[in-house]
Scaffold this active site. Structure first.
Site, PDB file in Angstrom:
ATOM      1  N   TYR A 160      -4.723  12.067   3.681  1.00  0.00           N
ATOM      2  CA  TYR A 160      -3.751  13.018   3.098  1.00  0.00           C
ATOM      3  C   TYR A 160      -4.475  14.188   2.428  1.00  0.00           C
ATOM      4  CZ  TYR A 160       0.404  14.234   0.228  1.00  0.00           C
ATOM      5  OH  TYR A 160       1.473  14.856  -0.377  1.00  0.00           O
TER       6      TYR A 160
ATOM      7  N   GLN B 102      -6.487   8.230  -0.434  1.00  0.00           N
ATOM      8  CA  GLN B 102      -5.817   9.295   0.335  1.00  0.00           C
ATOM      9  C   GLN B 102      -6.803  10.201   1.089  1.00  0.00           C
ATOM     10  OE1 GLN B 102      -2.904  11.302  -2.329  1.00  0.00           O
ATOM     11  NE2 GLN B 102      -1.431  10.360  -0.935  1.00  0.00           N
TER      12      GLN B 102
HETATM   13  N1  CAA Z   1     -10.085   4.991  -9.331  1.00  0.00           N
HETATM   14  C1  CAA Z   1     -10.960   3.947  -9.303  1.00  0.00           C
HETATM   15  N2  CAA Z   1     -10.652   2.743  -8.778  1.00  0.00           N
HETATM   16  C2  CAA Z   1      -9.430   2.586  -8.268  1.00  0.00           C
HETATM   17  C3  CAA Z   1      -8.476   3.631  -8.285  1.00  0.00           C
HETATM   18  C4  CAA Z   1      -8.835   4.852  -8.857  1.00  0.00           C
HETATM   19  N3  CAA Z   1      -7.991   5.876  -8.898  1.00  0.00           N
HETATM   20  N4  CAA Z   1      -7.352   3.183  -7.698  1.00  0.00           N
HETATM   21  C5  CAA Z   1      -7.594   1.893  -7.343  1.00  0.00           C
HETATM   22  N5  CAA Z   1      -8.839   1.547  -7.705  1.00  0.00           N
HETATM   23  C6  CAA Z   1      -9.492   0.256  -7.531  1.00  0.00           C
HETATM   24  C7  CAA Z   1      -8.634  -0.893  -8.062  1.00  0.00           C
HETATM   25  O1  CAA Z   1      -8.805  -1.022  -9.436  1.00  0.00           O
HETATM   26  C8  CAA Z   1      -9.207  -2.086  -7.293  1.00  0.00           C
HETATM   27  O2  CAA Z   1     -10.406  -2.478  -7.890  1.00  0.00           O
HETATM   28  P1  CAA Z   1     -10.859  -4.034  -7.900  1.00  0.00           P
HETATM   29  O3  CAA Z   1     -10.920  -4.447  -6.459  1.00  0.00           O
HETATM   30  O4  CAA Z   1     -12.177  -4.020  -8.583  1.00  0.00           O
HETATM   31  O5  CAA Z   1      -9.780  -4.749  -8.661  1.00  0.00           O
HETATM   32  C9  CAA Z   1      -9.536  -1.459  -5.960  1.00  0.00           C
HETATM   33  O6  CAA Z   1      -9.608  -0.036  -6.156  1.00  0.00           O
HETATM   34  C10 CAA Z   1      -8.472  -1.749  -4.942  1.00  0.00           C
HETATM   35  O7  CAA Z   1      -8.925  -1.270  -3.722  1.00  0.00           O
HETATM   36  P2  CAA Z   1      -8.214  -1.742  -2.386  1.00  0.00           P
HETATM   37  O8  CAA Z   1      -8.880  -1.088  -1.227  1.00  0.00           O
HETATM   38  O9  CAA Z   1      -8.145  -3.258  -2.380  1.00  0.00           O
HETATM   39  O10 CAA Z   1      -6.815  -1.112  -2.639  1.00  0.00           O
HETATM   40  P3  CAA Z   1      -5.381  -1.617  -2.291  1.00  0.00           P
HETATM   41  O11 CAA Z   1      -5.346  -2.018  -0.860  1.00  0.00           O
HETATM   42  O12 CAA Z   1      -4.903  -2.582  -3.313  1.00  0.00           O
HETATM   43  O13 CAA Z   1      -4.517  -0.256  -2.485  1.00  0.00           O
HETATM   44  C11 CAA Z   1      -4.135   2.081  -2.760  1.00  0.00           C
HETATM   45  C12 CAA Z   1      -5.140   0.946  -2.779  1.00  0.00           C
HETATM   46  C13 CAA Z   1      -3.244   2.010  -1.497  1.00  0.00           C
HETATM   47  C14 CAA Z   1      -4.908   3.354  -2.686  1.00  0.00           C
HETATM   48  C15 CAA Z   1      -3.261   2.008  -4.010  1.00  0.00           C
HETATM   49  O14 CAA Z   1      -4.105   1.989  -5.129  1.00  0.00           O
HETATM   50  C16 CAA Z   1      -2.346   3.192  -4.127  1.00  0.00           C
HETATM   51  O15 CAA Z   1      -1.268   3.231  -3.573  1.00  0.00           O
HETATM   52  N6  CAA Z   1      -2.753   4.236  -4.885  1.00  0.00           N
HETATM   53  C17 CAA Z   1      -1.985   5.447  -5.081  1.00  0.00           C
HETATM   54  C18 CAA Z   1      -2.472   6.516  -4.172  1.00  0.00           C
HETATM   55  C19 CAA Z   1      -1.700   7.780  -4.487  1.00  0.00           C
HETATM   56  O16 CAA Z   1      -1.874   8.388  -5.526  1.00  0.00           O
HETATM   57  N7  CAA Z   1      -0.855   8.208  -3.561  1.00  0.00           N
HETATM   58  C20 CAA Z   1      -0.053   9.347  -3.808  1.00  0.00           C
HETATM   59  C21 CAA Z   1       1.224   9.220  -3.037  1.00  0.00           C
HETATM   60  S1  CAA Z   1       2.382  10.478  -3.487  1.00  0.00           S
HETATM   61  C22 CAA Z   1       1.752  11.853  -2.832  1.00  0.00           C
HETATM   62  O17 CAA Z   1       0.841  11.857  -2.077  1.00  0.00           O
HETATM   63  C23 CAA Z   1       2.436  13.125  -3.226  1.00  0.00           C
HETATM   64  C24 CAA Z   1       1.483  14.122  -3.708  1.00  0.00           C
HETATM   65  O18 CAA Z   1       1.168  15.049  -2.992  1.00  0.00           O
HETATM   66  C25 CAA Z   1       0.964  13.998  -5.084  1.00  0.00           C
END
Ligand code: CAA
Length: 246
Positions: free
Chosen positions: A152, A149
């Site tokens: 964001y 993010q």
């Molecule tokens: N810490 C460390 N590593 C992380 C991680 C974290 N928090 N999250 C993901 N990873 C790692 C995964 O384990 C993966 O590792 P490997 O490749 O070694 O398996 C790697 O990152 C994946 O990276 P990619 O770039 O390939 O990620 P992706 O394309 O699969 O998707 C993402 C990544 C879109 C960020 C997805 O993890 C996601 O949707 N995350 C949630 C993000 C989030 O919290 N959004 C909040 C939305 S709601 C909101 O925003 C409201 C509010 O105000 C709170």
């Protein structure tokens, strides 16, 4: 209580609807903007079913001219805006090395530039009338950052920078400006996070659950009240203990 005119951007969304409902039940006249007319009309009918008469006005907050036209339309229907809640927001999550310029700009335009677009046409009237309440709905992720993010978190952190500057400029004119930073609340936006990722996030929340939109609306109502006239430039975290920065 004195009846005020309130504009809640993104009022048809999860947290926005709770804010509209809360301010309306406190006796204020409430309006929101919309981009999708059919969705807004359905929402308005649903509100009416709850006994709430909400005004809707067309206008994308990411667009300065459309925002000004939306503000003027609300003023024509209800009168000058006393309470502004900059709530509209979107996500376009992606790790930064995969993020497109479009994902970056859509989020910055809708979440941060909208604060300029909507507040600019509202602020002069508040200054003339010597009363106003402005609340930015930011996010826990503007405070702590979040994997995926960068767009964001940058926009949400920027919203509080906006708050504390505007708070200083308008403190002597009866206008308070504050930020509410919700954590993960049970809305469509949070439900769009992949389930396994969301489960890991919820596991990090000391309260062990997502927040409810009404829990955010309650805080917004506090900041907009007459009694909160000496509270300005604050950033209230409501996140179930997920982030306790100070
Ligand atoms: N810490 C460390 N590593 C992380 C991680 C974290 N928090 N999250 C993901 N990873 C790692 C995964 O384990 C993966 O590792 P490997 O490749 O070694 O398996 C790697 O990152 C994946 O990276 P990619 O770039 O390939 O990620 P992706 O394309 O699969 O998707 C993402 C990544 C879109 C960020 C997805 O993890 C996601 O949707 N995350 C949630 C993000 C989030 O919290 N959004 C909040 C939305 S709601 C909101 O925003 C409201 C509010 O105000 C709170």
């Amino acid at each position: 209580m004195r009846q005020r005119i309130a504009l809640v951007t993104g009022g048809c969304g999860g947290i926005g609807t709770a804010i509209v409902r809360k301010l309306a039940r406190l006796g204020h006249r409430v309006a929101t903007n919309y981009r999708d007319e059919a969705r807004a009309l359905a929402w308005q009918a649903r509100m009416r079913g709850e006994g709430i008469e909400a005004t809707i006005a067309a206008g994308d907050v990411a667009d300065p001219l459309a925002s000004e036209a939306m503000v003027r339309a609300v003023e024509r229907e209800l009168g000058p805006i006393d309470i502004l809640i900059n709530n509209a927001g979107i996500t376009r999550d992606a790790t930064f090395h995969k993020m497109s310029y479009q994902q970056w700009t859509e989020v910055v335009n809708t979440n941060l530039n909208a604060c300029f677009n909507v507040t600019r046409p509202v602020i002069e009237g508040m200054r003339e009338r010597r009363w106003g309440r402005i609340v930015q709905i930011s996010s826990i992720n503007g405070q702590k950052g979040q994997y995926g993010q960068a767009n964001y978190a940058a926009a949400k952190a920027g919203m509080h920078g906006f708050t504390i500057s505007l708070a200083q400029e308008n403190a002597r004119l009866g206008i308070t400006v504050n930020t509410v930073s919700p954590g993960y609340v049970a809305t469509d936006m949070v439900m769009a996070v992949p389930e396994e990722v969301r489960a890991k996030i919820v596991a990090q929340i000391p309260m062990g659950r997502l927040g409810e939109p009404d829990e955010i609306a309650h805080a917004v109502a506090f900041f907009t009240g007459e009694e909160a006239g000496w509270v300005t430039g604050a950033n209230l975290a409501i996140n179930g203990g997920h982030y306790m920065g100070w």
